[in-house]
Design an enzyme around this catalytic site. Structure first.
Site, short mmCIF file in Angstrom:
data_model
loop_
_atom_site.label_atom_id
_atom_site.label_comp_id
_atom_site.label_asym_id
_atom_site.label_seq_id
_atom_site.Cartn_x
_atom_site.Cartn_y
_atom_site.Cartn_z
N ASP A 107 0.68 -1.21 0.04
CA ASP A 107 -0.08 0.24 -0.04
C ASP A 107 0.78 1.39 0.05
O ASP A 107 1.91 1.35 0.65
CB ASP A 107 -0.97 -0.09 1.26
N ILE A 108 0.51 2.31 -0.96
CA ILE A 108 1.33 3.35 -1.07
C ILE A 108 1.40 4.46 0.23
O ILE A 108 2.19 5.19 0.37
CB ILE A 108 0.82 4.42 -2.16
N HIS A 150 -10.21 -5.24 -3.54
CA HIS A 150 -8.69 -5.56 -2.88
C HIS A 150 -8.97 -5.83 -1.60
O HIS A 150 -9.86 -5.39 -0.89
CB HIS A 150 -8.10 -4.23 -2.89
N ASN A 192 -12.90 -3.00 2.25
CA ASN A 192 -13.87 -1.87 2.19
C ASN A 192 -14.64 -2.08 0.98
O ASN A 192 -14.10 -2.15 -0.09
CB ASN A 192 -13.03 -0.72 2.36
P1 5GP Z 1 -9.87 1.47 0.14
O1 5GP Z 1 -10.08 2.98 0.81
O2 5GP Z 1 -10.54 1.51 -1.42
O3 5GP Z 1 -10.15 0.16 0.81
O4 5GP Z 1 -8.03 1.34 -0.13
C1 5GP Z 1 -7.57 1.92 -1.13
C2 5GP Z 1 -6.07 1.71 -0.76
O5 5GP Z 1 -5.20 1.92 -1.65
C3 5GP Z 1 -5.64 2.67 0.47
O6 5GP Z 1 -5.14 2.10 1.50
C4 5GP Z 1 -4.58 3.48 -0.41
O7 5GP Z 1 -3.37 3.91 0.32
C5 5GP Z 1 -4.21 2.55 -1.56
N1 5GP Z 1 -3.79 3.22 -2.80
C6 5GP Z 1 -4.30 4.26 -3.56
N2 5GP Z 1 -3.52 4.52 -4.54
C7 5GP Z 1 -2.57 3.72 -4.65
C8 5GP Z 1 -1.48 3.59 -5.59
O8 5GP Z 1 -1.36 4.38 -6.51
N3 5GP Z 1 -0.47 2.71 -5.31
C9 5GP Z 1 -0.55 1.83 -4.11
N4 5GP Z 1 0.35 0.89 -4.06
N5 5GP Z 1 -1.66 2.01 -3.26
C10 5GP Z 1 -2.59 2.77 -3.59
#
Ligand code: 5GP
Length: 125
Positions: free
Chosen positions: A39-40, A110, A97
Protein backbone atom coordinates in the site's frame (compact mmCIF):
# COMPACT_ATOMS: atom_id res chain seq x y z
CA UNK A 1 -14.39 10.07 -1.53
CA UNK A 2 -15.94 6.59 -1.32
CA UNK A 3 -17.11 5.05 -4.55
CA UNK A 4 -20.50 3.61 -5.49
CA UNK A 5 -19.70 -0.11 -5.64
CA UNK A 6 -22.82 -0.82 -7.71
CA UNK A 7 -21.37 0.95 -10.76
CA UNK A 8 -19.89 -1.08 -13.63
CA UNK A 9 -16.16 -1.80 -13.54
CA UNK A 10 -14.04 1.14 -14.75
CA UNK A 11 -10.83 -0.10 -16.37
CA UNK A 12 -9.20 3.30 -15.84
CA UNK A 13 -9.07 2.83 -12.04
CA UNK A 14 -5.66 3.02 -10.41
CA UNK A 15 -5.40 -0.71 -9.64
CA UNK A 16 -6.29 -1.61 -13.23
CA UNK A 17 -3.39 0.62 -14.28
CA UNK A 18 -1.09 -1.10 -11.76
CA UNK A 19 -2.13 -4.51 -13.12
CA UNK A 20 -1.33 -3.37 -16.67
CA UNK A 21 2.03 -2.00 -15.50
CA UNK A 22 1.07 1.54 -16.49
CA UNK A 23 1.96 2.87 -13.05
CA UNK A 24 4.58 1.39 -10.72
CA UNK A 25 3.96 -0.69 -7.62
CA UNK A 26 6.10 -2.65 -5.18
CA UNK A 27 5.24 -6.26 -5.98
CA UNK A 28 4.93 -8.75 -3.14
CA UNK A 29 3.37 -11.73 -4.93
CA UNK A 30 1.84 -12.64 -8.28
CA UNK A 31 0.23 -15.69 -9.84
CA UNK A 32 -2.34 -16.22 -12.57
CA UNK A 33 -5.22 -15.13 -10.36
CA UNK A 34 -3.90 -12.39 -8.12
CA UNK A 35 -1.39 -9.59 -7.68
CA UNK A 36 -0.16 -8.30 -4.32
CA UNK A 37 1.69 -5.05 -3.71
CA UNK A 38 2.55 -2.67 -0.90
CA UNK A 39 0.00 0.00 0.00
CA UNK A 40 1.32 3.45 -0.94
CA UNK A 41 0.08 4.89 2.37
CA UNK A 42 0.61 2.14 4.94
CA UNK A 43 -1.59 2.14 8.03
CA UNK A 44 0.48 -0.51 9.86
CA UNK A 45 4.02 -1.91 9.87
CA UNK A 46 2.81 -4.38 7.26
CA UNK A 47 0.13 -3.16 4.85
CA UNK A 48 -0.14 -5.15 1.65
CA UNK A 49 -2.96 -5.14 -0.89
CA UNK A 50 -4.08 -8.24 -2.76
CA UNK A 51 -6.23 -7.87 -5.87
CA UNK A 52 -7.74 -10.38 -8.27
CA UNK A 53 -6.55 -10.05 -11.85
CA UNK A 54 -10.14 -10.15 -13.08
CA UNK A 55 -12.29 -7.03 -13.34
CA UNK A 56 -14.44 -6.96 -10.19
CA UNK A 57 -15.53 -3.88 -8.27
CA UNK A 58 -16.31 -5.46 -4.92
CA UNK A 59 -16.50 -8.65 -2.90
CA UNK A 60 -20.15 -9.27 -3.83
CA UNK A 61 -19.44 -8.54 -7.52
CA UNK A 62 -16.56 -11.04 -7.35
CA UNK A 63 -18.54 -13.70 -5.50
CA UNK A 64 -21.45 -13.37 -7.95
CA UNK A 65 -19.47 -13.35 -11.22
CA UNK A 66 -16.03 -14.92 -10.77
CA UNK A 67 -15.37 -18.56 -11.56
CA UNK A 68 -14.64 -21.05 -8.79
CA UNK A 69 -11.04 -21.14 -10.02
CA UNK A 70 -10.69 -17.34 -9.76
CA UNK A 71 -12.20 -17.30 -6.27
CA UNK A 72 -10.06 -20.18 -5.09
CA UNK A 73 -6.95 -18.68 -6.61
CA UNK A 74 -7.56 -15.30 -5.01
CA UNK A 75 -8.28 -16.69 -1.55
CA UNK A 76 -5.15 -18.86 -1.73
CA UNK A 77 -3.09 -15.84 -2.81
CA UNK A 78 -4.21 -13.90 0.27
CA UNK A 79 -3.03 -16.76 2.49
CA UNK A 80 0.22 -17.04 0.53
CA UNK A 81 1.00 -13.37 1.16
CA UNK A 82 0.16 -13.65 4.87
CA UNK A 83 2.57 -16.58 5.18
CA UNK A 84 5.28 -14.89 3.09
CA UNK A 85 5.07 -11.80 5.30
CA UNK A 86 5.50 -13.90 8.46
CA UNK A 87 2.11 -12.86 9.80
CA UNK A 88 0.62 -16.21 10.72
CA UNK A 89 2.21 -16.65 14.14
CA UNK A 90 1.76 -13.06 15.43
CA UNK A 91 -1.60 -12.65 13.69
CA UNK A 92 -2.92 -10.11 11.28
CA UNK A 93 -6.09 -8.51 9.91
CA UNK A 94 -7.85 -8.84 6.56
CA UNK A 95 -10.07 -5.99 5.46
CA UNK A 96 -12.12 -5.34 2.34
CA UNK A 97 -13.81 -1.95 2.19
CA UNK A 98 -16.92 -1.99 0.01
CA UNK A 99 -18.86 1.00 -1.26
CA UNK A 100 -19.94 4.15 0.56
CA UNK A 101 -20.31 2.86 4.11
CA UNK A 102 -17.18 0.73 3.78
CA UNK A 103 -15.16 3.75 2.66
CA UNK A 104 -13.94 2.05 -0.54
CA UNK A 105 -11.88 4.46 -2.65
CA UNK A 106 -10.56 2.28 -5.45
CA UNK A 107 -13.23 0.47 -7.52
CA UNK A 108 -11.27 -2.75 -8.03
CA UNK A 109 -11.74 -5.42 -5.35
CA UNK A 110 -8.83 -5.47 -2.92
CA UNK A 111 -8.07 -7.09 0.40
CA UNK A 112 -5.88 -5.18 2.82
CA UNK A 113 -3.50 -7.39 4.81
CA UNK A 114 -2.36 -5.48 7.88
CA UNK A 115 -0.04 -6.66 10.63
CA UNK A 116 3.40 -6.42 12.14
CA UNK A 117 2.00 -4.77 15.28
CA UNK A 118 -1.11 -4.93 17.50
CA UNK A 119 -3.89 -3.46 15.40
CA UNK A 120 -6.31 -2.24 18.04
CA UNK A 121 -10.09 -2.35 17.83
CA UNK A 122 -11.71 -3.55 14.63
CA UNK A 123 -13.69 -0.34 14.13
CA UNK A 124 -12.48 3.09 15.26
CA UNK A 125 -14.78 4.84 17.74
P1 5GP B 1 -9.81 1.46 0.01
O1 5GP B 1 -10.14 2.68 0.80
O2 5GP B 1 -10.37 1.54 -1.40
O3 5GP B 1 -10.16 0.19 0.71
O4 5GP B 1 -8.24 1.42 -0.08
C1 5GP B 1 -7.49 1.87 -1.14
C2 5GP B 1 -6.04 1.74 -0.75
O5 5GP B 1 -5.25 1.90 -1.92
C3 5GP B 1 -5.57 2.79 0.24
O6 5GP B 1 -5.04 2.15 1.40
C4 5GP B 1 -4.50 3.58 -0.52
O7 5GP B 1 -3.43 3.98 0.28
C5 5GP B 1 -4.09 2.61 -1.61
N1 5GP B 1 -3.66 3.24 -2.84
C6 5GP B 1 -4.31 4.22 -3.53
N2 5GP B 1 -3.63 4.55 -4.63
C7 5GP B 1 -2.53 3.74 -4.66
C8 5GP B 1 -1.45 3.61 -5.58
O8 5GP B 1 -1.35 4.29 -6.59
N3 5GP B 1 -0.52 2.67 -5.28
C9 5GP B 1 -0.60 1.89 -4.17
N4 5GP B 1 0.36 1.00 -3.97
N5 5GP B 1 -1.60 1.99 -3.28
C10 5GP B 1 -2.56 2.90 -3.53
Amino acid sequence: MPIDATQPYDDQNIFAKILRGEIPSTKVYEDQWAYAFEDINPQAEVHTLVIPKGHYVSWDDFSAKASDAEIGGFVRAVGEVARAKGLVEPGYRLLANIGQHGGQEVPHLHVHICGGQPLGPMIAR
